[in-house]
Design an enzyme around this catalytic site. Sequence first.
Site, PDB file in Angstrom:
ATOM      1  N   ASP A  59     -62.596 -38.139 -13.874  1.00  0.00           N
ATOM      2  CA  ASP A  59     -62.139 -37.385 -15.128  1.00  0.00           C
ATOM      3  C   ASP A  59     -62.009 -35.861 -15.032  1.00  0.00           C
ATOM      4  O   ASP A  59     -62.603 -34.958 -15.680  1.00  0.00           O
ATOM      5  CB  ASP A  59     -62.846 -37.808 -16.388  1.00  0.00           C
ATOM      6  CG  ASP A  59     -62.188 -37.529 -17.671  1.00  0.00           C
ATOM      7  OD1 ASP A  59     -61.107 -37.390 -17.671  1.00  0.00           O
ATOM      8  OD2 ASP A  59     -63.033 -37.142 -18.718  1.00  0.00           O
ATOM      9  N   HIS A 103     -59.505 -36.896  -9.103  1.00  0.00           N
ATOM     10  CA  HIS A 103     -59.015 -35.358  -9.409  1.00  0.00           C
ATOM     11  C   HIS A 103     -59.322 -34.599  -8.172  1.00  0.00           C
ATOM     12  O   HIS A 103     -60.551 -34.460  -8.005  1.00  0.00           O
ATOM     13  CB  HIS A 103     -59.548 -34.984 -10.612  1.00  0.00           C
ATOM     14  CG  HIS A 103     -59.134 -33.350 -11.058  1.00  0.00           C
ATOM     15  ND1 HIS A 103     -58.105 -33.303 -11.900  1.00  0.00           N
ATOM     16  CD2 HIS A 103     -59.594 -32.488 -10.618  1.00  0.00           C
ATOM     17  CE1 HIS A 103     -58.121 -31.666 -11.920  1.00  0.00           C
ATOM     18  NE2 HIS A 103     -59.011 -31.446 -11.248  1.00  0.00           N
ATOM     19  N   HIS A 133     -52.434 -36.941 -10.323  1.00  0.00           N
ATOM     20  CA  HIS A 133     -51.728 -35.827 -10.423  1.00  0.00           C
ATOM     21  C   HIS A 133     -51.537 -34.854  -9.032  1.00  0.00           C
ATOM     22  O   HIS A 133     -51.662 -33.592  -8.979  1.00  0.00           O
ATOM     23  CB  HIS A 133     -52.267 -34.957 -11.532  1.00  0.00           C
ATOM     24  CG  HIS A 133     -53.908 -34.848 -11.689  1.00  0.00           C
ATOM     25  ND1 HIS A 133     -54.607 -34.171 -10.762  1.00  0.00           N
ATOM     26  CD2 HIS A 133     -54.460 -35.159 -12.761  1.00  0.00           C
ATOM     27  CE1 HIS A 133     -55.753 -34.217 -11.123  1.00  0.00           C
ATOM     28  NE2 HIS A 133     -55.765 -34.917 -12.468  1.00  0.00           N
ATOM     29  N   ASN A 175     -54.118 -28.039 -14.925  1.00  0.00           N
ATOM     30  CA  ASN A 175     -54.843 -28.399 -13.767  1.00  0.00           C
ATOM     31  C   ASN A 175     -54.618 -29.680 -13.146  1.00  0.00           C
ATOM     32  O   ASN A 175     -54.983 -30.711 -13.706  1.00  0.00           O
ATOM     33  CB  ASN A 175     -56.279 -28.262 -14.263  1.00  0.00           C
ATOM     34  CG  ASN A 175     -57.196 -27.845 -13.088  1.00  0.00           C
ATOM     35  OD1 ASN A 175     -56.678 -27.619 -11.986  1.00  0.00           O
ATOM     36  ND2 ASN A 175     -58.624 -28.244 -13.114  1.00  0.00           N
ATOM     37  N   ASP A 215     -51.219 -37.180 -17.704  1.00  0.00           N
ATOM     38  CA  ASP A 215     -52.307 -36.399 -17.557  1.00  0.00           C
ATOM     39  C   ASP A 215     -52.510 -35.512 -18.719  1.00  0.00           C
ATOM     40  O   ASP A 215     -52.919 -34.125 -18.812  1.00  0.00           O
ATOM     41  CB  ASP A 215     -52.149 -35.190 -16.342  1.00  0.00           C
ATOM     42  CG  ASP A 215     -53.334 -34.671 -15.928  1.00  0.00           C
ATOM     43  OD1 ASP A 215     -54.525 -35.351 -16.281  1.00  0.00           O
ATOM     44  OD2 ASP A 215     -53.419 -33.689 -15.354  1.00  0.00           O
ATOM     45  N   HIS A 246     -55.716 -30.273 -26.871  1.00  0.00           N
ATOM     46  CA  HIS A 246     -56.501 -29.401 -27.140  1.00  0.00           C
ATOM     47  C   HIS A 246     -56.110 -28.882 -28.331  1.00  0.00           C
ATOM     48  O   HIS A 246     -55.018 -28.798 -29.007  1.00  0.00           O
ATOM     49  CB  HIS A 246     -56.409 -28.187 -26.103  1.00  0.00           C
ATOM     50  CG  HIS A 246     -56.858 -28.444 -24.629  1.00  0.00           C
ATOM     51  ND1 HIS A 246     -58.093 -28.445 -24.408  1.00  0.00           N
ATOM     52  CD2 HIS A 246     -56.245 -28.660 -23.596  1.00  0.00           C
ATOM     53  CE1 HIS A 246     -58.549 -28.576 -23.095  1.00  0.00           C
ATOM     54  NE2 HIS A 246     -57.199 -28.952 -22.753  1.00  0.00           N
TER      55      HIS A 246
END
Length: 191
Positions: free
Chosen positions: A20, A47, A100, A146, A173, A177
Amino acid sequence: KELTEMGEMMALGCVAFSDDGKPIENGAMMRTAMQYAATYGSFIMAHEECLDIRNGGVMNEGYYSTVLGLPGISRAAEEAMIARDCLLAEAYGLRVHIQHVSTRGGVEIIRNAKAKSVKVTCETAPHYFSGDDSMCQGYDARTKVNPPLRTKDDVEAIKQGLLDGTIDAIATDHAPHHKDEKNIEFMLAAF
């Protein structure tokens, strides 16, 4: 870091395990996690980012980070971890899913691993085939993601990886926020 109770989580319906966004930098821990997940017929979704190489970067390392005066994130931060996890999957016959993918080198490493029948799958996100690091001009924190937006060359490699099947899926992804976390200086904004 420690391993979660994968067996209990599998019994409750879990199908895979992810770090995560907090990469498993210790290679021995990653190998153990991959082996443990495999005992339950599962796998790790990784990741891929070496935080030591990232070293506080906030966007792709290159022309635009230099022009903007922002610390860059080298493609090596992603590619080193992709290579490590593909090698672990190959050496131990384990499955890994790379999350990603954003670089040409990452696509090439995965393509080469798949050619050797390594059990690796991967995905990319829409912004890695529709945008590039030039979008960071103007310091718009909405472009701070990111892994970071990469170069036009990387965008083309991602598109080719999708077309030839190297990249198995497209995932959002999505990381929601509050607007206050993005409506601030680029350096301080959330990824």
